[in-house]
Structures are given as structure tokens and as C-alpha cells.
Design an enzyme around this catalytic site. Structure first.
Site, PDB file in Angstrom:
ATOM      1  CG  ASP A 158     -25.423 -55.548 -24.615  1.00  0.00           C
ATOM      2  OD1 ASP A 158     -24.615 -54.755 -24.070  1.00  0.00           O
ATOM      3  OD2 ASP A 158     -25.076 -56.650 -25.079  1.00  0.00           O
ATOM      4  CG  ASP A 338     -20.767 -50.875 -21.887  1.00  0.00           C
ATOM      5  OD1 ASP A 338     -21.593 -51.154 -22.762  1.00  0.00           O
ATOM      6  OD2 ASP A 338     -20.423 -51.678 -21.006  1.00  0.00           O
TER       7      ASP A 338
END
Length: 453
Positions: A158, A338
Site C-alpha cells: 500500500d 497510487d
């Protein structure tokens, strides 16, 4: 010449017509039945042999070949490279479409569209209860170990958080029942901390306490401070429904709880790697596989120049780019690269202008659009800076949904507003471009990803 072909009678794949055996010179009916039964058994054995051969061919040439290709890439890497699995929201989207009977609505809308008409009303009840999941989520699953006995865990990789956490054997909530659990009593390198902590995510919260132990990623190990989670109720239903055990944060230190250096930075601090950076390579031909490299750059993953863009934020992998779609333009927009987003997110006003006259259909209650895959009106995204130009053609942001209807595609573009106009460059962008996340130089590197290694 008149040639007549007799059609045999088959039932459940077995020959049942006695006329099939009329050519045999057999008088005894019992022997005839035995031979017929023998042919049936032979037919079954032949069928099983063919199916086994087909299965083996698929295994050998598809599954095993993909594993061999991945192992070859990992073996020949100059830097620490690990393979990971990619799970995105598309399957959940399609399940929602089918569950709530939106499939017929979409197909009917497409028929209207093909006729030059527009279907503007959804014919279902206004009380239809559709469970809204976070459709923009995507999960990169990588494996690592904790403890000197290398207790295995599957982590979400992440870029939007900075801590590492694993579920503890002390966890008493239902979500931990099916997970790998960390047991500090089985590791000789465990160091007690005990500081209580709560982690907050968009999908919910988890709570636990800090501990320190040996963490192993690939062939590199280091003592590292992480969180033992003992309560996951605030993270439901996401946690139980997913296959990950914990989260490995690849964000910035200021995002972390407890002011813990991200694991990549700590690897450099302990002289395990030369550069505090990591890269993502997502093969175009395999939507479920990716490669994470830590400490260096594998040049075989990209082609052409590698361009760096400076970060404009100390919390996120956020850069400044001008965004162009046709004659629509947004100067100096924030763009977050991302690993946890399955789509390109766009400011709502920008998206609405972009979709005008594009022949797309908004799916009721769901944040995405459907169109014909061969829609020639679909535009190309252009993101530019003084350093480079990055384009994203329709082939990269279209997702085929053939099981909803032939020739149909979903746009992997979602409207999402921030206080300041912001784009999130997720999976579609990262499949076209090889990306470098550089802590040392506070920048993101972008290069055209190789389609074939």
C-alpha cells in the site's frame, strides 16, 4: 449417387442404438450386450484420457509456463524483486450488476444508443438496495515473513500508508479466524514494546500494539517495528472478505503511526540496500501479476527515457501535471500515483465535460460508465510537465465486460473530488508506465513499460 448416412442415437455420451452393431456377425444377444458395454467403457476411458490430456496441456502451457516465466524474472534480477498478485474490483462490479438485474438495463440502453436514441430513466424501484462497495479499490498482494522462524503472511502493498501490521494470536475478533497469526512466543528475535495503537483507513480501523521482530522481504531481513493487531471489527466486512493478512505500507514517514520509517527507508538505514526506492512493473498481458523491486531499478522492465517528476507533497506520492482531454484542460493539477486504485479518478466537473457526446451509459447507483468497445469518440488522456508527456489511450482505461453483453466495455474512470482538483493515476496508468517511487530524491519516475520481457 445417393448416399444415406444413418444418424446414431446417443444419450449422455453413450451409444445406445443396437443398430450400431448390426455389422457385427454375432448371434448371441448376451455376447452382443457385452460387446456393447465394452464399447461404452472404451468410450468413457477414451473421453477421460482426452480430458486429462487437455487439462495437462493447459497446466503445462498456461499455468506452469506463467509460474516459470515469473521465477525466471525473479532469478535474473539484479536487485530484490518479488512477484505479487493483483486483485481488483471488476469481479465484484460484475457480480453486483448480475445480482441487482442491471444487466438487462445496460443491454437495453446500448440498443437505444445504437439506434441513435438515449435511455435516461432506470426502470427499477427507487428503493432498490444495492450494496455500494469501494469500486475503486485494487489490492496488490505480496508475501513476507515475520520472526526468526519466518512466520508467513500475505500483505497488501500500500503506497497510501506507512506502517506494517499483522494479525496477532491474541486477536479475538472473527476476522482473524481465517488468517495467518503472528505468535511472538515462537520467535527468538521478538522484542516487546506494547504501546497501544489504532490504524485508520478509508475502509475502516484496526487496533493493537507495537512489537519489534525480524521482518523478511525476499532475501532481505531486518529488525523492524510493526503492529500486532488484536481487533479487526472496525475493518469489516473488507477484512474477512479478502485474502490478505496484513498491510505493508510504502508511503511516507509522516503518514505513519509512531513515527516509524517505511520499511524501504529502514532497509537503507541498515545498509541492506543502496537506494531507498521501490518500483512497480505490471505486465500488460497478465492482469493478475506484478513485480515489486526494492533498492534499485531493473532496466529490462521499461523502454525509452525514465523521466522524474518532483513530489509536491510530503505525505503522498503526488506530483504536478497539466491534464488535457480533447479541448478540456486543467493546469497544475495534483496527480497521485497510487498502487491501491483500480481506475483513473478525475474531478467530477472535469469528467462531466469530458463525457459529453461520447456515447457512454451511466450505470444506475454505481460510479462507472459503459460504452461500446469500438467507440471511436473516446479520447486520449494527456498529462504533461516541463519534463515529459504521458498519454493514456482508451485501450488502457477500457475494461471488457463481455459477460454483460458482446462488444461492451466499462470505463475505468471514476469521478472523485478533493479540496484541490486531483487525479489519481491508478492501475490503468501503471500498466502502461513503469513507475519508480524514490524516497531519496522525493520524486516519482515514469517510463514506458515493456509489453514483453
Amino acid at each position: 449417387m445417393d448416399i444415406t448416412v444413418r444418424e446414431h442415437d446417443f444419450k449422455h455420451g453413450f451409444i445406445k442404438s443396437n443398430s450400431t452393431f448390426d455389422g457385427l456377425n454375432i448371434d448371441n444377444s448376451k455376447n452382443k450386450k457385452k460387446i456393447q458395454k465394452g464399447f461404452q467403457i472404451l468410450y468413457v476411458l477414451l473421453f477421460c484420457s482426452v480430458m486429462c490430456g487437455l487439462f495437462y496441456y493447459v497446466y503445462e502451457n498456461v499455468w506452469l509456463q506463467r509460474d516459470n516465466e515469473m521465477n525466471e524474472i525473479l532469478k535474473n534480477s539484479e536487485h530484490l524483486t518479488i512477484g505479487f498478485k493483483v486483485e481488483n474490483a471488476h469481479d465484484r462490479i460484475l457480480k453486483t450488476i448480475k445480482t441487482h438485474k442491471l444487466k438487462n438495463y445496460i443491454k437495453e440502453s446500448v440498443n437505444f444508443l445504437n439506434s441513435g436514441l438515449t435511455k435516461t430513466n432506470y426502470l427499477g424501484s427507487s428503493n432498490d438496495n444495492i450494496e455500494l462497495v469501494d469500486f475503486q479499490n485494487i489490492m496488490f498482494y505480496g508475501d513476507a515473513e515475520v520472526g526468526d522462524n519466518q512466520q508467513p503472511f500475505t500483505f497488501i502493498l500500500d503506497t497510501g500508508s506507512a506502517n506494517l501490521w499483522v494479525p496477532s494470536v491474541k486477536c479475538t475478533t472473527a476476522g482473524c479466524l481465517t488468517k495467518h497469526l503472528y505468535d511472538s512466543s515462537k520467535s527468538r528475535t521478538y522484542e516487546k514494546d506494547g504501546t497501544k495503537v489504532e490504524m485508520n483507513y478509508v475502509s475502516g480501523t484496526v487496533s493493537g500494539f507495537f512489537s519489534k521482530d525480524l521482518v523478511t522481504v525476499g532475501n532481505l531481513s531486518l529488525p523492524y517495528k510493526f503492529i500486532e493487531v488484536i481487533d479487526t471489527n472496525g475493518f469489516e466486512p473488507t477484512y474477512t472478505a479478502s485474502t490478505f493478512d496484513g498491510i505493508l505500507g510504502l508511503g511516507w514517514k509522516d503518514l505513519s503511526i509512531g513515527s516509524v520509517d517505511p520499511i524501504v527507508v529502514e532497509l537503507k538505514n541498515q545498509n541492506k540496500i543502496e537506494n531507498a526506492l521501490f518500483t512497480f512493473y505490471l505486465p500488460v498481458h497478465d492482469k493478475h501479476t506484478g513485480f515489486l523491486t526494492i533498492g534499485g531499478i531493473e532496466e529490462r522492465f521499461y523502454e525509452g527515457p525514465l523521466t522524474y517528476e518532483k513530489l509536491n507533497h510530503d505525505l503522498y506520492w503526488q506530483i504536478t501535471l497539466d491534464a488535457h482531454v480533447g479541448n478540456i484542460m486543467l493546469e497544475k493539477a495534483n496527480c497521485i500515483v497510487d498502487s491501491g486504485t483500480s481506475a483513473i479518478t478525475v474531478p467530477t466537473d472535469f469528467l462531466n465535460k469530458m463525457l459529453q457526446n461520447l456515447d457512454v451509459i451511466k450505470v444506475p447507483f454505481l460510479p462507472f460508465y459503459v460504452t461500446l468497445c469500438n467507440n471511436s469518440k473516446l479520447p486520449t488522456f494527456e498529462f504533461t510537465s516541463e519534463n515529459g508527456k504521458y498519454t493514456l489511450e482508451p485501450e488502457y482505461y477500457l475494461q471488457h465486460i463481455e459477460d454483460v453483453g458482446p462488444g461492451l466495455c466499462m470505463l475505468n474512470i471514476i469521478g472523485l473530488d478533493f479540496p484541490v482538483p486531483t487525479f489519481i493515476l491508478g492501475d490503468p496508468f501503471m500498466r502502461k508506465y513503469f513507475t519508480v517511487f524514490d524516497y531519496d530524491n522525493q520524486s516519482v519516475g515514469i517510463a514506458l513499460a515493456k509489453k514483453n520481457l
